[in-house]
Design an enzyme around this catalytic site. Sequence first.
Site, short mmCIF file in Angstrom:
data_model
loop_
_atom_site.label_atom_id
_atom_site.label_comp_id
_atom_site.label_asym_id
_atom_site.label_seq_id
_atom_site.Cartn_x
_atom_site.Cartn_y
_atom_site.Cartn_z
N ASP A 120 0.80 -1.08 -0.13
CA ASP A 120 0.01 -0.05 -0.07
C ASP A 120 0.80 1.19 0.16
O ASP A 120 1.33 1.72 0.93
CB ASP A 120 -0.95 0.02 1.32
CG ASP A 120 -1.87 0.94 1.20
OD1 ASP A 120 -1.83 1.99 0.38
OD2 ASP A 120 -3.16 0.75 1.91
N ASP A 319 -1.51 5.97 -6.46
CA ASP A 319 -2.03 5.02 -5.39
C ASP A 319 -2.01 3.43 -5.96
O ASP A 319 -2.38 3.29 -7.04
CB ASP A 319 -3.30 5.23 -5.12
CG ASP A 319 -3.94 4.61 -3.55
OD1 ASP A 319 -2.98 4.16 -2.87
OD2 ASP A 319 -4.89 4.18 -3.76
#
Length: 440
Positions: A120, A319
Site C-alpha cells: 500500500d 496509489d
Amino acid sequence: MRNTVPLPLFSFIPIFFIFFSETLALNPKCEIQDHGSTLQVFHIFSPCSPFKPSKPLSWEQTVLDQQAKDQARVQYLSSLAVARKSIVPIASGRQIIQSPTYIVRAKIGSPPQTLLLAMDTSNDAAWIPCAGCVGCPSSTFFDPAKSTSFKKLSCADSQCKQVPNPTCDGSACVFNLTYGGSTIAANLVQDTVTLATDPVPGYTLGCIQKATGNSVPPQGLLGLGRGPLSWLSQTQNLYQSTFSYCLPSFKSPNFSGSLRLGPVAQPIRIKFTPLLKNPRRPSLYYVNLEGIRVGRKIVDIPPAALAFNTATGAGTIFDSGTVFTRLVEPAYIAVRDEFRNRVGKNLTVTSLGGFDTCYTVPIVAPAITFIFSGMNVTLPQDNILIHSTAGSTTCLAMAAAPTNVNSVLNVIANMQQQNHRILYDVPNSRLGVARELCTS
Ligand SMILES: *[C@@H]1O[C@H](CO)[C@@H](O)[C@H](O)[C@H]1NC(C)=O
Ligand SMILES: *[C@@H]1O[C@H](CO)[C@@H](O)[C@H](O)[C@H]1NC(C)=O
Ligand SMILES: *[C@@H]1O[C@H](CO)[C@@H](O)[C@H](O)[C@H]1NC(C)=O
Ligand SMILES: *[C@@H]1O[C@H](CO)[C@@H](O)[C@H](O)[C@H]1NC(C)=O
C-alpha cells in the site's frame, strides 16, 4: 475487430474472506527465488494467490462491488488530515476501505516465517497478525516465540510516539488503530524483515493481538508511504528511499510482477515527472497533472480541477490500492464526453454500477494521455477498458471522484498502472513511468 479479452477479475476483502481457499501459502509452482533486491508481486486474484476466490463471482457483481470499495478508498484518501503520526487512523466511523490489490512475500524473524503482505503506497506502517490474535482473518500468523530476533518495544522507545493511541501494557508499547471497517490492537515490536534478499534487522512493525471487522488484509500490510515508520524511512540506508514496481495485469498468464528496492537496477530509459509533497497529506505521492488528451485533443478541464494545493490537499496522486482511476468531476466529465465523441456519437451508451460509459457493441477506443509536468503517459487500450466475460459489455475504466467537500484528489489507480514500471525516486523528488510487460 472484436475486443474480446478474458474477464478482468478484481478482488475485495469482504468477498474473498467469504470464499478464499484454505491453503494460505503461495502456490508452489509460482514461487521463483527472489534475487538481489527484486521480489515478486501478485494480484490477490492470481492463480498463485491463496486469497483468490474459490468460487468465481459474476462480472457484474464484481464490478459493482469494486466500485463501491474504490469509492470508499478515494473518500478516505481525500479526507486524510495532517498526520503527525506515521500510523494514521485509516478511517473513521463506518468507512470501508478496500484492501490493497497486490501482495508481496515477506520473511519475518529468525529463522524466517513467510507472510504475504498487502502492498500500500498510501499508508506508512507495517503490521502483521501475531500468534494468539483474536479475530484475525486468516489462520496464518507470525509466531514471536519462534523468532530469536523478536523484541517488544517499550513505552519509553521513541517509536512509541509515532503510533496512534499508544498505551503501556506493563512497559510494553501497545496501540490501537482503525483500518476501514476494522479495529486493530497491536504491540509495537521489532524483528528482522526480509523482502527480497537483504535482511533488515530491527524493523519496527505492529504485531496484531486483536482485530474486529473484515477489512484487515489476511496476512498483514506493508506501508510504502513516506512517513517515519514506513518501509522507505526504515530502510533508507539500504535502499535510499527508492523503489519501483510493475503491477501485473489480471490477464497476464503468469500473474506476477515485481517490486524492485533501491536505486540499483532501476530502468534508465524512463520518463520522469516531479514528485510533490503535500503537507496536508504527507504520506501520499503527489504529481502535477497538467492536462489530459483524448485521441489528439487536449480536453477542456477547469484548472482548479487539476491544481496542486498545499492548503487544501488538492492534487493528483499515484496509489497502488485504488483499482480504477478517479478524476474530480469536471475533469472526468470532460474526458468522458470526448471519449464518447471519439468512440462514436451514434452508439448507445449504457452504464454499469459507477461506470457511466459502457457499450454493448465492440468499440475502438481513443488513446488517453495523461500530461504530467515533463512527462506524457499514453495508455494502451488494456489500461483504459474493461470487458465483460462474454465480451458483450465494454466500459471506460475510470470514474468521477466522489462528490463531497473533500473531493479534491485525482487518483491514478492500479488498473491504469498495470504493465508499466512506476519508479518512486524520493531523494531526487521524481516519479518515473515506463511501459513494461510485467513478468518476474
Ligand atoms: C510463465 O509463463 C511462461 C510462458 O508462458 C511459462 O513457461 C512459465 O512456466 C510460467 N511460469 C509460471 C511460474 O507459471
Ligand atoms: C485498544 O483495544 C483493546 C482491545 O480491543 C482495548 O481493550 C483497549 O481498551 C483499547 N485501548 C485504547 C487506548 O483505546
Ligand atoms: C455509426 O457510427 C459507425 C462508426 O462510427 C459508422 O460506421 C456507422 O455508419 C454509423 N451509423 C449511422 C447510422 O450513422
Ligand atoms: C505532452 O503533450 C503535450 C500536448 O500534446 C505537448 O504539448 C507536450 O510537449 C508534451 N510533453 C512532453 C514532455 O512530451
